[in-house]
Design a protein around this motif. Structure first.
Motif, PDB file in Angstrom:
ATOM      1  N   GLN A 109     144.904  22.046  11.782  1.00  0.00           N
ATOM      2  CA  GLN A 109     145.224  21.531  13.110  1.00  0.00           C
ATOM      3  C   GLN A 109     145.836  22.581  14.030  1.00  0.00           C
ATOM      4  N   TYR A 110     146.559  23.541  13.457  1.00  0.00           N
ATOM      5  CA  TYR A 110     147.174  24.588  14.282  1.00  0.00           C
ATOM      6  C   TYR A 110     146.439  25.912  14.152  1.00  0.00           C
ATOM      7  N   ASP A 146     142.754  23.972  16.631  1.00  0.00           N
ATOM      8  CA  ASP A 146     143.404  24.335  17.883  1.00  0.00           C
ATOM      9  C   ASP A 146     142.568  25.362  18.655  1.00  0.00           C
TER      10      ASP A 146
END
Length: 125
Positions: A39-40, A44
């Motif tokens: 997710q990061y 992202d």
């Protein structure tokens, strides 16, 4: 300049902006299902590069009253974001986060958007 049936007043009135925005919403939604560890990172990067196309068009369009060359520079940056998103799409597929059908759909969309950006930049010359 590109026309959509009425005078273009803002970047969001451009057909290329509308297409890029719609695909970026699809990309955003799909990346929310990526693993937490991505997710990061990958997710992202994919979200940011897909949205960067519209952001660059918006900023450049607003500056075009000062210089068509400045708008062309921002279109070039949008083209860079378009190429970047294609790279992240390939990673997402190769890592098993998206299907081949979704990869193919997105890559086709971004190839078309890239062509639209090239044409828009050429019209400014």
């Amino acid at each position: 300049m590109e026309k959509t049936g009425s005078y273009i007043k803002r970047a969001r009135d451009l057909e290329v902006y509308k297409r890029a925005y719609a695909v970026s919403l699809d990309v955003h939604g799909a990346t929310l299902a990526f693993p937490k560890m991505e997710q990061y990172a990958l997710a992202d990067q994919l979200r940011r590069s897909s949205k960067g196309i519209c952001a660059n068009l918006a900023e450049g369009f607003a500056k075009q009253t000062h210089s068509k060359l400045e708008f062309a520079r921002f279109i070039s940056m949008a083209m860079g974001s378009c190429s970047e998103v294609e790279t992240w799409i390939s990673y997402a597929f190769d890592l098993g986060y998206i299907t081949q059908a979704l990869r193919d759909e997105w890559l086709q969309s971004y190839a078309y958007i890239y062509g639209m950006l090239v044409n828009l930049r050429e019209k400014l010359k």
